[in-house]
Design an enzyme around this catalytic site. Structure first.
Site, PDB file in Angstrom:
ATOM      1  N   GLU A 178       0.843  -1.213   0.000  1.00  0.00           N
ATOM      2  CA  GLU A 178       0.000   0.000   0.000  1.00  0.00           C
ATOM      3  C   GLU A 178       0.879   1.264   0.000  1.00  0.00           C
ATOM      4  O   GLU A 178       1.880   1.318   0.735  1.00  0.00           O
ATOM      5  CB  GLU A 178      -0.844  -0.013   1.289  1.00  0.00           C
ATOM      6  N   LYS A 238      -9.704   2.052  -1.737  1.00  0.00           N
ATOM      7  CA  LYS A 238      -9.823   1.479  -0.386  1.00  0.00           C
ATOM      8  C   LYS A 238     -11.125   1.922   0.279  1.00  0.00           C
ATOM      9  O   LYS A 238     -11.435   3.119   0.327  1.00  0.00           O
ATOM     10  CB  LYS A 238      -8.615   1.921   0.439  1.00  0.00           C
ATOM     11  N   CYS A 252      -4.979  -3.030   3.379  1.00  0.00           N
ATOM     12  CA  CYS A 252      -4.546  -2.753   4.751  1.00  0.00           C
ATOM     13  C   CYS A 252      -5.679  -2.819   5.773  1.00  0.00           C
ATOM     14  O   CYS A 252      -6.153  -3.906   6.092  1.00  0.00           O
ATOM     15  CB  CYS A 252      -3.812  -1.409   4.784  1.00  0.00           C
TER      16      CYS A 252
HETATM   17  O1  AKG Z   1      -5.486  -1.668  11.190  1.00  0.00           O
HETATM   18  C1  AKG Z   1      -4.331  -1.411  11.501  1.00  0.00           C
HETATM   19  O2  AKG Z   1      -3.857  -1.712  12.585  1.00  0.00           O
HETATM   20  C2  AKG Z   1      -3.420  -0.731  10.525  1.00  0.00           C
HETATM   21  C3  AKG Z   1      -4.143  -0.116   9.362  1.00  0.00           C
HETATM   22  C4  AKG Z   1      -3.299   0.809   8.575  1.00  0.00           C
HETATM   23  O3  AKG Z   1      -2.195   1.117   8.939  1.00  0.00           O
HETATM   24  C5  AKG Z   1      -3.789   1.334   7.298  1.00  0.00           C
HETATM   25  O4  AKG Z   1      -4.860   0.957   6.823  1.00  0.00           O
HETATM   26  O5  AKG Z   1      -3.058   2.152   6.688  1.00  0.00           O
END
Ligand code: AKG
Length: 265
Positions: A40, A111, A147
């Site tokens: 990402e 996303k 993510c």
């Molecule tokens: O859910 C998490 O702990 C990390 C999510 C994250 O860093 C993101 O989506 O950029």
């Protein structure tokens, strides 16, 4: 199927342009793989919120061009991770790009679950609305998520309902919650009887050390391979046919009860 997850390091001592060139070269080194995955927001780093605006690009911007060429040069399916996309109205999105081996855009995905609660990505970027799958002809169907999406099982169920057998999750997951990363990747694989290919970043940006530990999990929940914390290319071979076999031998997905009434009490 041979898949290579490029767990690239995102550090502030490297420019976006330099990292883009390096990412393209790393994709080039994976010729012979069927599927290559980048993480990402690897141009800026997922936590470099103050960089998003300056580094945002149109969908068909410099990262698109570089990754389309890298995919066709290497002859691989390329999930090029995500970019900070700026649309025609100036709105930002965290948008993933998937290219065919011909270098054509096979899918883009904005996303859906933005991270940060009331700051960071959650306020700087718009939310996607549409789950996305990608058909790899004669082979399998990919379901894509990004993510923080990994925490929301209903999105993965929607992908599976649309035919996904391999769930591809580029991420910029922080080291602080590394245990959640591994646990959630395995959970999404077991409950959906699907492969999970989750590719994170290495390095530290905006003061946030990254977890790395990219992971490939099979439909039985077994970890086929897991990276360490540093920059690394994680390569794994697996048989996508294991999804159908697992779902046939242990047909739990068929026992879903949909449309439950609200709980009494
Ligand atoms: O859910 C998490 O702990 C990390 C999510 C994250 O860093 C993101 O989506 O950029």
């Amino acid at each position: 199927m041979r898949a290579s997850l490029i767990q690239i390091a995102v550090n502030e001592d490297e420019t976006v342009e330099a990292r883009r060139l390096r990412a393209a070269a790393l994709v080039g080194e994976q010729a012979g793989a069927d599927l290559v995955v980048l993480p990402e927001l690897w141009t800026t780093g997922a936590f470099a919120f103050e960089e998003f605006d300056a580094a945002a690009e149109p969908l068909r911007g410099p990262t698109y061009e570089a990754m389309a060429k890298a995919a066709s040069d290497a002859g691989v399916w390329l999930h090029a991770g995500s970019i900070p996309e700026r649309d025609a109205d100036g709105r930002l999105y965290n948008t993933s790009l998937v290219f065919s081996p011909a270098g054509d855009l096979a899918a883009s995905y904005r996303k859906i679950h933005r991270f940060g609660f009331d700051k960071g990505e959650a306020v700087l970027m718009g939310a996607g609305r549409e789950p996305v799958t990608v058909t790899v002809p004669d082979t399998t169907t990919l379901g894509v998520a990004t993510c923080y999406d990994l925490r929301f099982p209903e999105l993965f169920r929607a992908l599976v309902d649309a035919g996904a057998e391999i769930l591809v999750v580029p991420a910029g997951w922080p080291e602080r919650r590394q245990s959640h990363w591994t646990l959630l990747a395995q959970a999404r694989a077991v409950e959906n009887q699907a492969f999970v290919l989750a590719c994170g970043t290495a390095g530290t940006h905006a003061g946030v050390p990254q977890a790395g530990h990219s992971i490939v999990v099979d439909p039985w929940g077994e970890v086929l391979a897991q990276a360490g914390a540093g920059e690394e290319v994680l390569t794994v071979e697996f048989d996508p046919g294991k999804v159908a076999r697992t779902r046939e031998q242990f047909p739990a997905l068929k026992d879903r009860v949909l449309g439950l009434a609200p709980p009494r009490g």
